[in-house]
Design an enzyme around this catalytic site. Structure first.
Site, PDB file in Angstrom:
ATOM      1  N   CYS A 190    -115.868  17.382 120.847  1.00 35.70           N
ATOM      2  CA  CYS A 190    -114.770  16.345 120.698  1.00 35.70           C
ATOM      3  C   CYS A 190    -113.768  16.709 119.665  1.00 35.70           C
ATOM      4  CB  CYS A 190    -115.616  14.705 120.379  1.00 35.70           C
ATOM      5  SG  CYS A 190    -114.548  13.491 120.507  1.00 35.70           S
ATOM      6  N   HIS A 194    -119.209  14.397 124.686  1.00 34.79           N
ATOM      7  CA  HIS A 194    -120.341  14.758 123.871  1.00 34.79           C
ATOM      8  C   HIS A 194    -121.660  15.194 124.641  1.00 34.79           C
ATOM      9  CE1 HIS A 194    -118.630  12.771 120.030  1.00 34.79           C
ATOM     10  NE2 HIS A 194    -117.698  12.127 121.011  1.00 34.79           N
ATOM     11  N   GLU A 241    -124.644  16.015 123.086  1.00 29.50           N
ATOM     12  CA  GLU A 241    -125.682  15.434 122.514  1.00 29.50           C
ATOM     13  C   GLU A 241    -125.831  13.742 122.792  1.00 29.50           C
ATOM     14  OE1 GLU A 241    -122.604  15.486 121.417  1.00 29.50           O
ATOM     15  OE2 GLU A 241    -122.379  14.154 119.555  1.00 29.50           O
TER      16      GLU A 241
END
Lengths: 204, 249
Positions: A81, A186, A188
């Site tokens: 990001c 993202h 994660e």
């Protein structure tokens, strides 16, 4: 022992990616200073942050120079990001700021380019098929990933990239240059698909 | 705009437990937060909203330890709310693993909104609006106080703040599973230029597909997943079968 470093530039969500990498069985370390770079074989720069504030912090602490040095040494870097956007040339969020300039992109407001979209928030399918040298690539292609941003990486050139297409709206999702992987989404926060991408990066 | 539909479990935390009530009252225990959220992730929740009721009611610091425990275990986007009235609280919440901050009571605090937006980006703020019905009309309610402003004007005002999304909760329908107010929802959709999340009243698969037909794509669910024979995957499968864009892989 060599470690995976997570760069903590304070206005960021370092904890989630730290946990994800740790849960994948790696030795992870938060990078707070220039010296911490020496212990790392790979570095991840997390997201959630505003461009100007974050880059000011990196420059003030000379961490920008360390990131460029790390890249030039050919060691793997993953930007997420905003952590991906800082590798671009000019960033416009919070006022014009110069980025690290490693990829020939500018970071501009989505709304200035796509009239009906102010924010790109949610899950999108990655549709193009240009990067093919990630090990688990087939598990990533045509899969959904989580995006949450107001600014995007824009280029007139066409380096290796994956994009998302949404009606007439197309933005880069992954940009790869040498040892750098810049992800607009993202991993994660992208559940199983994100985990596979992280595994890919760890295997580089 | 028909984006991929987001099904967002709405998790209320009271005294370290997940709870759910009706019309913001009478909360019933629904389990342990960490195990509940692990389950909701495995059902392919698109995001999860967590509201710390203790922090909201008593204006104390949010339960950051719990947030960290959750974010250590799951890889799902988290929006966290509960009495966030200063920048320090917002910063700690992001640093503990949340992606977004839900601000409701303090949306009028321009300094706060600007400071969060300057540091973390506007996409990190979700503006929460609670609506209720008094004497047959919709009103904006903050905690127990009814604002004198017209809800439509208030929504327009919030839409112009430097925030990424708007979440509207119908207090009068919350926990009731009787369906939402589609006509009023259509009015709101016309006003809002940002991603819009609706909570309150959704009780059946058809309630959700009716809202999808009206143009809504983001749903916060509570009672429907805790007090009915539903799970997120089943809901998304249903929507996909109805022809809506739901993420199933």
């Amino acid at each position: 022992m060599k470690q995976i470093g997570i760069l903590d530039y304070k206005t960021c969500n370092a904890f989630s990616i730290f946990s994800s990498i740790e849960n994948l069985g790696c030795d992870v370390k938060l990078i707070n200073s220039k010296e911490d770079f020496n212990y790392c074989e790979k570095i991840i720069i997390p997201g959630v942050g505003s461009a100007k504030k974050s880059l000011d912090y990196l420059k003030k602490n000379k961490l920008d120079e360390e990131i460029i040095k790390f890249y030039n040494e050919g060691k793997p870097l993953l930007g997420i990001c905003l952590g991906a956007q800082i590798f671009c040339k000019n960033l416009y969020e919070g006022g014009l700021t110069s980025g690290l300039g490693i990829i020939d992109y500018d970071v501009v407001n989505i709304n200035n380019n796509f009239k009906n979209i102010q924010f790109n928030i949610g899950w999108f399918e990655i549709t193009n098929n240009q990067i093919n040298n990630l090990t688990n690539y087939n598990q990533i292609n045509k899969k959904y990933f989580y995006f949450c941003h107001q600014y995007f990486m824009k280029s007139n050139q066409n380096p290796e990239k994956e994009s998302i297409n949404y009606k007439d709206f197309e933005i880069p999702a992954i940009i790869k240059k040498k040892n750098l992987i810049a992800c607009q989404f993202h991993p994660e926060k992208s559940q199983e698909n994100g985990e596979k991408l992280l595994l890919d990066f760890l295997e580089l | 705009m028909n984006r991929v539909i987001r099904i967002i479990p709405s998790i209320l935390i009271l005294d370290k437990r997940v709870v759910k009530g009706k019309n913001f009252k009478n909360h019933i225990d629904c389990g342990d937060p960490v195990t509940t959220l692990i389950t909701l992730e495995s059902q392919m929740s698109d995001e999860i909203t967590i509201i710390d009721l203790n922090a909201s009611k008593n204006l104390i610091d949010p339960d950051l330890n719990l947030l960290k425990k959750i974010c250590n275990k799951i890889m799902t986007p988290i929006c966290f709310g509960g009495g966030i009235n200063n920048f320090e609280k917002a910063k700690n919440i992001i640093r503990c693993g949340a992606d977004k901050i839900l601000i409701n009571q303090n949306l009028d605090n321009e300094v706060l909104i600007k400071s969060i937006s300057d540091s973390f980006g506007s996409q990190s703020i979700v503006g929460g609006i609670d609506l209720n019905v008094k004497n047959g009309n919709y009103v904006v309610q903050k905690k127990d106080i009814v604002l004198s402003i017209d809800p439509i004007k208030y929504i327009e005002k919030i839409n112009n703040l430097p925030i990424g999304e708007i979440k509207i909760t119908f207090i009068n329908l919350e926990g009731c599973k009787t369906g939402t107010d589609i006509e009023y929802l259509k009015k709101i959709l016309k006003l809002v230029s940002k991603p819009l999340i609706i909570e309150g009243g959704l009780g059946s698969l058809m309630d959700i597909s009716d809202c999808c037909k009206a143009g809504l794509d983001s749903f916060a669910l509570g009672a429907m997943i805790f007090f009915a024979d539903n799970n997120i995957f089943k809901i998304k499968n249903y929507l996909a079968n109805e022809g809506f864009a739901a993420r199933l892989r």
